[in-house]
Motif scaffolding. Structure first.
Motif, PDB file in Angstrom:
ATOM      1  N   SER A  78      -1.739 -24.785  37.461  1.00  0.00           N
ATOM      2  CA  SER A  78      -2.921 -24.872  36.615  1.00  0.00           C
ATOM      3  C   SER A  78      -3.490 -23.469  36.390  1.00  0.00           C
ATOM      4  CB  SER A  78      -3.973 -25.772  37.264  1.00  0.00           C
ATOM      5  OG  SER A  78      -4.483 -25.165  38.442  1.00  0.00           O
ATOM      6  N   GLU A  79      -4.382 -23.356  35.420  1.00  0.00           N
ATOM      7  CA  GLU A  79      -4.986 -22.048  35.132  1.00  0.00           C
ATOM      8  C   GLU A  79      -5.703 -21.486  36.359  1.00  0.00           C
ATOM      9  OE1 GLU A  79      -7.010 -21.520  31.273  1.00  0.00           O
ATOM     10  OE2 GLU A  79      -6.553 -23.634  30.930  1.00  0.00           O
ATOM     11  N   GLU A  81      -5.175 -22.193  39.550  1.00  0.00           N
ATOM     12  CA  GLU A  81      -4.202 -21.819  40.580  1.00  0.00           C
ATOM     13  C   GLU A  81      -3.504 -20.511  40.230  1.00  0.00           C
ATOM     14  OE1 GLU A  81      -2.934 -26.319  42.063  1.00  0.00           O
ATOM     15  OE2 GLU A  81      -1.911 -25.364  40.368  1.00  0.00           O
ATOM     16  N   GLN A  82      -3.189 -20.345  38.946  1.00  0.00           N
ATOM     17  CA  GLN A  82      -2.531 -19.111  38.507  1.00  0.00           C
ATOM     18  C   GLN A  82      -3.432 -17.906  38.695  1.00  0.00           C
ATOM     19  OE1 GLN A  82       0.225 -18.019  37.887  1.00  0.00           O
ATOM     20  NE2 GLN A  82       0.158 -16.322  36.444  1.00  0.00           N
ATOM     21  N   VAL A 118      -0.654 -19.858  28.231  1.00  0.00           N
ATOM     22  CA  VAL A 118      -1.047 -21.134  28.830  1.00  0.00           C
ATOM     23  C   VAL A 118      -0.664 -22.264  27.886  1.00  0.00           C
ATOM     24  CG1 VAL A 118      -2.989 -22.525  29.650  1.00  0.00           C
ATOM     25  CG2 VAL A 118      -2.956 -20.057  30.066  1.00  0.00           C
ATOM     26  N   LEU A 122      -1.276 -28.969  28.302  1.00  0.00           N
ATOM     27  CA  LEU A 122      -1.295 -29.315  29.728  1.00  0.00           C
ATOM     28  C   LEU A 122      -2.225 -28.427  30.541  1.00  0.00           C
ATOM     29  CD1 LEU A 122       2.547 -29.837  30.308  1.00  0.00           C
ATOM     30  CD2 LEU A 122       0.812 -31.598  29.900  1.00  0.00           C
ATOM     31  N   GLY A 123      -2.588 -27.260  30.002  1.00  0.00           N
ATOM     32  CA  GLY A 123      -3.432 -26.336  30.742  1.00  0.00           C
ATOM     33  C   GLY A 123      -2.724 -25.710  31.922  1.00  0.00           C
ATOM     34  N   THR A 124      -1.422 -25.477  31.780  1.00  0.00           N
ATOM     35  CA  THR A 124      -0.633 -24.929  32.878  1.00  0.00           C
ATOM     36  C   THR A 124       0.093 -23.663  32.445  1.00  0.00           C
ATOM     37  OG1 THR A 124       1.265 -26.337  32.270  1.00  0.00           O
ATOM     38  CG2 THR A 124      -0.271 -27.184  33.922  1.00  0.00           C
ATOM     39  N   ASP A 190      -9.953 -27.919  43.115  1.00  0.00           N
ATOM     40  CA  ASP A 190      -8.738 -28.725  43.193  1.00  0.00           C
ATOM     41  C   ASP A 190      -8.803 -29.688  44.367  1.00  0.00           C
ATOM     42  OD1 ASP A 190      -7.619 -27.365  41.013  1.00  0.00           O
ATOM     43  OD2 ASP A 190      -6.908 -25.760  42.323  1.00  0.00           O
TER      44      ASP A 190
END
Length: 240
Positions: A78-79, A81-82, A118, A122-124, A190
């Motif tokens: 995810s954004e 987490e990245q 990104v 999905l926003g990943t 999260d």
């Protein structure tokens, strides 16, 4: 002398043509040996030995080859987490694989690619890690769970059931300094197992109420339950 000169020139031309034919045959012969550009494992043969294959057509595919050592594993974060991963340093991250049988793969991987965009649907963010695979324990196309160790950080986490949502957003019930229930607005992050990471709203030492939440009202006196060994820092409390 004229007939001899003509015969000589004719023989020389025939020799040159024969040499050209030899070179063409050698070239054609070289095409029969296909050298793979990478090392790996081949799939099933698309044609049996002796089959006629026409170049540059769909039928010209002989087989497929997959690189297996090292093997690349693609996954996404995810954004949030990245961003956390980039703050700790991508190159220092250790990646582990949990296989379909629940066992952790014996070799650890390293990140070798991080996407620069990104996925808006999905926003990943896409990432890739390389794993040693000398025994072919991981097969191309296999699915596994990725576990990424990007360092440690101190967080406040509460059970997901303790986080409620009202008209003003998400909140938890806490025991105030006067021993009475009070609502505290929180910003969640999260999930961490069965818990929810709290980004804002709680401080270290706050007592979060976990039981009888539907009976609570602001100002109701509560009695905190004794913490059990191994329990999270946020203690359970029951309505009085």
């Amino acid at each position: 002398m004229q007939p001899l000169a003509t015969a000589y020139k004719s023989a020389a031309a025939s020799l040159a043509a024969a040499r050209a034919a030899v070179r063409e045959a050698e070239l054609n012969l070289s095409y029969t040996s296909v050298v793979a550009p990478i090392s790996g494992v081949t799939g099933r043969a698309q044609h049996s030995e002796g089959s006629l294959v026409t170049a540059n057509t769909d039928s010209s595919l002989l087989t497929t080859i997959s690189q297996t050592d090292p093997i690349w594993v693609r996954f996404a974060l995810s954004e949030a987490e990245q961003q956390g991963l980039r703050r700790t340093g991508d190159e220092n991250s250790i990646v582990e694989l949990v296989l379909a049988d629940g066992e952790t793969y014996g070799e650890r991987g390293r990140l070798n690619f991080s996407g620069s965009t990104v996925d808006q649907s999905l926003g990943t963010v896409q990432l890739r890690a390389a794993f040693p695979n000398p025994k072919l324990e991981i097969l191309p196309g296999q699915f596994a769970t990725v576990r990424l160790d990007a360092g440690t950080q101190q967080v406040i986490a509460v059970p997901q059931t303790a986080v409620l949502e009202g008209t003003q957003g998400r909140f938890v019930w806490i025991v105030g300094a006067d021993g009475k229930a009070a609502q505290r607005a929180v910003e969640v992050g999260d999930w961490l197992g069965q818990d929810w990471i709290i980004r804002k709203g709680l401080n270290d030492g706050d007592t979060v109420i976990l039981d009888n939440l539907m009976k609570l009202n602001p100002g109701v006196a509560v009695v905190a339950q004794a913490e059990q060994a191994g329990a999270p820092p946020a203690s359970a409390a029951a309505a009085n």
